[in-house]
Design a protein around this motif. Structure first.
Motif, PDB file in Angstrom:
ATOM      1  N   SER A   1       0.854  -1.027  -0.076  1.00  0.00           N
ATOM      2  CA  SER A   1      -0.007  -0.081   0.061  1.00  0.00           C
ATOM      3  C   SER A   1       0.963   1.264   0.057  1.00  0.00           C
ATOM      4  O   SER A   1       0.116   2.322   0.210  1.00  0.00           O
ATOM      5  CB  SER A   1      -0.889   0.008   1.126  1.00  0.00           C
TER       6      SER A   1
ATOM      7  N   ARG B   1      -4.893   3.359   0.414  1.00  0.00           N
ATOM      8  CA  ARG B   1      -6.225   2.840   1.287  1.00  0.00           C
ATOM      9  C   ARG B   1      -5.847   1.275   1.262  1.00  0.00           C
ATOM     10  O   ARG B   1      -6.457   0.636   2.088  1.00  0.00           O
ATOM     11  CB  ARG B   1      -7.447   3.184   0.887  1.00  0.00           C
ATOM     12  N   ASP B   2      -5.383   0.742  -0.046  1.00  0.00           N
ATOM     13  CA  ASP B   2      -5.076  -0.748   0.001  1.00  0.00           C
ATOM     14  C   ASP B   2      -4.204  -1.041  -0.977  1.00  0.00           C
ATOM     15  O   ASP B   2      -3.529   0.010  -1.271  1.00  0.00           O
ATOM     16  CB  ASP B   2      -6.368  -1.435  -0.804  1.00  0.00           C
ATOM     17  N   THR B   3      -3.636  -2.220  -1.064  1.00  0.00           N
ATOM     18  CA  THR B   3      -2.540  -2.432  -1.849  1.00  0.00           C
ATOM     19  C   THR B   3      -2.749  -2.046  -3.536  1.00  0.00           C
ATOM     20  O   THR B   3      -3.950  -1.945  -3.874  1.00  0.00           O
ATOM     21  CB  THR B   3      -2.164  -3.986  -2.037  1.00  0.00           C
TER      22      THR B   3
ATOM     23  N   VAL C   1      -5.017  -4.483  -5.589  1.00  0.00           N
ATOM     24  CA  VAL C   1      -6.470  -4.360  -5.334  1.00  0.00           C
ATOM     25  C   VAL C   1      -7.091  -3.201  -5.932  1.00  0.00           C
ATOM     26  O   VAL C   1      -8.119  -3.092  -6.334  1.00  0.00           O
ATOM     27  CB  VAL C   1      -6.840  -4.362  -3.627  1.00  0.00           C
TER      28      VAL C   1
END
Length: 201
Positions: free
Chosen positions: A66, A86-88, A91
Motif C-alpha cells: 500500500s 487505502r489498499d494495496t 487491489v
C-alpha cells in the motif's frame, strides 16, 4: 537496588503518568489516499451476454503493498513518507476495472475472485508498474499491466494485451502525484474497456 534510587524512579514514573507524557512519542498517522477517478457512463451499445470475473492482479514487491512508490533513478525505488494507499496497488487496480465495467453495464455480471458465483470469463493480469518517475525535473505516473481473458469453460485464452499508461503530474508534491495516478487510472480503464470490446464484441 537501594531504597533511594528506587524511590526516585517511582516518583519519576508517577510524575510522567500524572502529566500524561510518555517517553515514546506518538507516531504521526499516515495520510490514506485513494484514486480520484471520473464517472463512467453507461454503455449505449449491446451487451456481451456473458459474465466476467476480475482477479486481483499478481504483483511482487514493491508493487504488492500500500506504499506510494517513486522511482528517482532507473534502478531505485523509494516510498513517499507519511502517506499510503487505502489498499494495496493490485487491489486498487482490480477495483477500478470492476467499477468501470459494472457502471458501463455490458456484462451480465462482473465479480471478483472472492465471489462464490460462477462466471463465463476471467480477466487475469500481472502488475509490473504502479509508481511515479522523475526525469529532468518532471514527474510522471506509470502503470504497467499485462492482461489475459480466459474462457472458463474451455480454459482457453481468448485475448492478451500489455497496457502501459503514463500521465504527467502538474507538480512533484504528493497531492499532484496522487492526482496523476487518478488520471492514469482513468486511462487504464478506457484501454481495458476498448480491449474487451475488440476481444468480445
Amino acid at each position: 537496588m537501594t531504597a533511594q534510587p528506587f524511590a526516585i524512579l517511582t516518583a519519576l514514573g508517577l510524575a510522567l503518568a500524572l502529566s500524561g507524557c510518555t517517553v515514546f512519542p506518538d507516531r504521526e498517522p499516515p495520510r490514506v489516499m485513494d484514486l480520484a477517478l471520473s464517472d463512467v457512463t453507461a454503455a449505449t451499445t449491446s451487451g456481451y451476454s456473458r459474465s466476467l470475473r476480475v482477479d486481483t492482479p499478481l504483483a511482487t514487491e514493491p508493487f504488492d503493498s500500500s506504499r506510494i512508490l517513486t522511482k528517482p533513478s532507473p534502478n531505485e525505488y523509494q516510498m513517499y513518507g507519511k502517506v499510503r494507499w487505502r489498499d494495496t496497488a493490485p487491489v486498487l487496480v482490480r477495483e477500478l476495472i470492476i467499477g468501470a465495467l459494472r457502471q458501463e453495464g455490458r456484462f451480465d455480471g462482473v465479480i471478483s475472485e472472492t465471489s462464490p458465483a460462477a462466471s463465463d470469463l476471467t480477466l487475469t493480469s500481472d502488475l509490473y508498474g504502479f509508481h511515479s518517475e522523475s526525469r529532468d525535473g518532471k514527474v510522471r505516473v506509470k502503470i504497467t499491466l499485462y492482461g489475459q481473458i480466459m474462457d472458463n469453460r474451455s480454459r482457453t485464452t481468448l485475448c492478451t494485451r500489455n497496457f502501459e499508461v503514463s500521465e504527467p503530474a502538474v507538480a512533484g508534491d504528493i497531492d499532484a502525484v496522487v492526482g496523476a495516478f487518478g488520471a492514469a487510472g482513468d486511462d487504464l480503464r478506457r484501454q481495458v474497456r476498448n480491449w474487451l470490446d475488440d476481444c468480445l464484441g
